[in-house]
Design a protein around this motif. Structure first.
Motif, PDB file in Angstrom:
ATOM      1  N   PRO A   7       0.822  -1.131  -0.253  1.00 36.70           N
ATOM      2  CA  PRO A   7      -0.009  -0.171   0.093  1.00 36.70           C
ATOM      3  C   PRO A   7       0.757   1.134   0.047  1.00 36.70           C
ATOM      4  N   ASN A   8       0.207   2.436  -0.400  1.00 33.31           N
ATOM      5  CA  ASN A   8       1.011   3.451  -0.502  1.00 33.31           C
ATOM      6  C   ASN A   8       0.788   4.445   0.853  1.00 33.31           C
ATOM      7  N   THR A   9       1.541   5.245   1.329  1.00 34.08           N
ATOM      8  CA  THR A   9       1.257   6.160   2.581  1.00 34.08           C
ATOM      9  C   THR A   9       0.345   7.328   2.368  1.00 34.08           C
ATOM     10  N   GLY A  10      -0.707   7.034   3.215  1.00 33.61           N
ATOM     11  CA  GLY A  10      -1.806   7.914   2.895  1.00 33.61           C
ATOM     12  C   GLY A  10      -2.891   7.104   2.501  1.00 33.61           C
ATOM     13  N   GLU A  11      -2.686   6.164   1.957  1.00 36.23           N
ATOM     14  CA  GLU A  11      -3.864   5.100   1.473  1.00 36.23           C
ATOM     15  C   GLU A  11      -4.787   4.895   2.572  1.00 36.23           C
ATOM     16  N   LEU A  12      -6.015   4.552   2.272  1.00 41.92           N
ATOM     17  CA  LEU A  12      -6.999   3.755   3.234  1.00 41.92           C
ATOM     18  C   LEU A  12      -7.031   2.390   2.967  1.00 41.92           C
ATOM     19  N   CYS A  64      -8.183   1.594   7.992  1.00 44.18           N
ATOM     20  CA  CYS A  64      -6.744   2.453   8.621  1.00 44.18           C
ATOM     21  C   CYS A  64      -6.346   3.267   7.592  1.00 44.18           C
ATOM     22  N   LYS A  65      -5.502   4.099   7.970  1.00 44.63           N
ATOM     23  CA  LYS A  65      -4.803   5.180   7.140  1.00 44.63           C
ATOM     24  C   LYS A  65      -3.274   4.683   7.199  1.00 44.63           C
ATOM     25  N   VAL A  66      -2.627   4.404   6.267  1.00 44.12           N
ATOM     26  CA  VAL A  66      -1.055   3.839   6.373  1.00 44.12           C
ATOM     27  C   VAL A  66      -0.452   5.276   6.451  1.00 44.12           C
ATOM     28  N   LEU A  67       0.193   4.949   7.383  1.00 44.92           N
ATOM     29  CA  LEU A  67       1.085   6.131   7.997  1.00 44.92           C
ATOM     30  C   LEU A  67       2.385   6.101   7.401  1.00 44.92           C
ATOM     31  N   GLU A  74       9.547  -4.974   6.124  1.00 42.39           N
ATOM     32  CA  GLU A  74       8.411  -5.793   5.848  1.00 42.39           C
ATOM     33  C   GLU A  74       7.394  -5.053   7.064  1.00 42.39           C
ATOM     34  N   GLN A  75       7.252  -3.523   7.126  1.00 41.86           N
ATOM     35  CA  GLN A  75       6.580  -3.136   8.089  1.00 41.86           C
ATOM     36  C   GLN A  75       5.711  -2.045   7.576  1.00 41.86           C
ATOM     37  N   ILE A  76       4.533  -2.152   8.081  1.00 49.08           N
ATOM     38  CA  ILE A  76       3.473  -1.000   7.812  1.00 49.08           C
ATOM     39  C   ILE A  76       2.757  -0.507   9.033  1.00 49.08           C
ATOM     40  N   ASP A  77       2.938   0.934   9.227  1.00 49.47           N
ATOM     41  CA  ASP A  77       2.378   1.461  10.304  1.00 49.47           C
ATOM     42  C   ASP A  77       1.068   1.920  10.088  1.00 49.47           C
ATOM     43  N   LEU A  78       0.140   1.795  10.708  1.00 45.39           N
ATOM     44  CA  LEU A  78      -1.309   2.275  10.530  1.00 45.39           C
ATOM     45  C   LEU A  78      -1.835   3.068  11.599  1.00 45.39           C
ATOM     46  N   SER A  79      -2.797   3.814  11.367  1.00 47.66           N
ATOM     47  CA  SER A  79      -3.578   4.620  12.138  1.00 47.66           C
ATOM     48  C   SER A  79      -5.163   4.219  11.976  1.00 47.66           C
ATOM     49  N   LEU A  80      -5.537   4.170  13.027  1.00 43.39           N
ATOM     50  CA  LEU A  80      -7.160   3.875  13.378  1.00 43.39           C
ATOM     51  C   LEU A  80      -7.818   5.282  13.641  1.00 43.39           C
TER      52      LEU A  80
END
Length: 266
Positions: A7-12, A64-67, A74-80
């Motif tokens: 996924p891209n940063t900022g993507e839902l 979630c939003k991709v931060l 292989e790490q994806i930081d997310l925000s709820l």
């Protein structure tokens, strides 16, 4: 269909909560193959959080939003907490639509369709319409015309259109207009009949458009058009009236188009 990339940063993104820890929440991404993200406790909700489980539960579907994305680790930081109700609702609907389209692909090409063939066809629909769902939706509305910009084979196009028209529910609009037809020439009623046949399109109306011409009261006739959108509906309504007027004038009569029905006291 699950994407193989990142996924891209900022993507839902849509995910299912897999594991809850004191420091945050692990989420399996539903739209990406073998991708997992982390919602840090500070991104679960606004304000101080005493217990993460007061806000989420295992198996819950979340948006979630991709931060941040770190492919090397292989790490994806997310925000709820950064996703509002409107964004959540729209994203869930889009995700559900894509699931429907995924099922339609299997209906169209069989459950045994290979990954390579699936991806090839899906990419053509994505390229032309932005999503599988919109590709099928446009095929249901406009037929093979909606697939002209793709490199799909004639057989693939035909199967997609057939499947779309059997399974996709598309919105339709209705518009109404009126045409007055008078004919004092020797052709009389026969001239009126020819004008009405012309108004009806003489069988040359697209499948996605329904056009009906009915008698209201001399000399008035009602034209009803049902189409996927107002632009198409209005275009066919006006064309129907123009054909009727041209036909009646060719017979020596006269015609006039109007949008409102005449009343007895006019």
């Amino acid at each position: 269909m699950k994407y193989s990339g990142w996924p891209n940063t900022g993507e839902l993104v849509v995910g299912k909560i897999d594991e809850i820890e004191d420091f945050g929440v692990f989420v399996d991404l539903e739209e990406y193959q073998d991708k997992r993200g982390l919602i840090h406790i500070s991104e679960v909700a606004s304000g101080w959080i005493k217990n993460v489980r007061d806000h989420v539960r295992e198996g819950q579907i979340v948006v979630c939003k991709v931060l941040d994305v770190d492919e090397s680790h292989e790490q994806i930081d997310l925000s709820l907490k950064d996703v509002n109700d409107h964004q959540r609702s729209d994203k869930i609907q889009d995700w559900k639509n894509e699931q429907k389209a995924d099922n339609w692909m299997e209906l169209a090409f069989g459950e045994e369709i290979g990954d390579e063939e699936y991806i090839s066809i899906a990419n053509e629909l994505l390229g032309a319409h932005g999503s599988l769902y919109d590709g099928f939706k446009q095929a249901a509305i406009h037929g093979e015309e909606a697939l002209e910009e793709t490199d799909l084979t004639d057989e693939e196009r035909a199967v997609i259109v057939e499947t779309a028209r059997e399974n996709v529910s598309v919105p339709y609009v209705n518009v109404t207009g009126y045409v007055d037809l008078e004919n004092a020439s020797p052709s009389g009623v026969d001239g009126i009949r020819k004008a009405l046949e012309a108004a009806g399109g003489n069988g040359d109306i697209p499948e996605e458009v329904e056009l009906d011409v009915t008698y209201v009261g001399a000399p008035e006739y009602r034209i009803k058009v049902r189409a996927p959108n107002y632009k198409t509906a209005e275009s066919h309504l006006e064309s129907s009236a123009e054909r009727a007027i041209a036909a009646i004038e060719a017979e020596g009569g006269s015609g006039a188009y109007h949008r409102e029905r005449h009343t007895d006291d006019e």
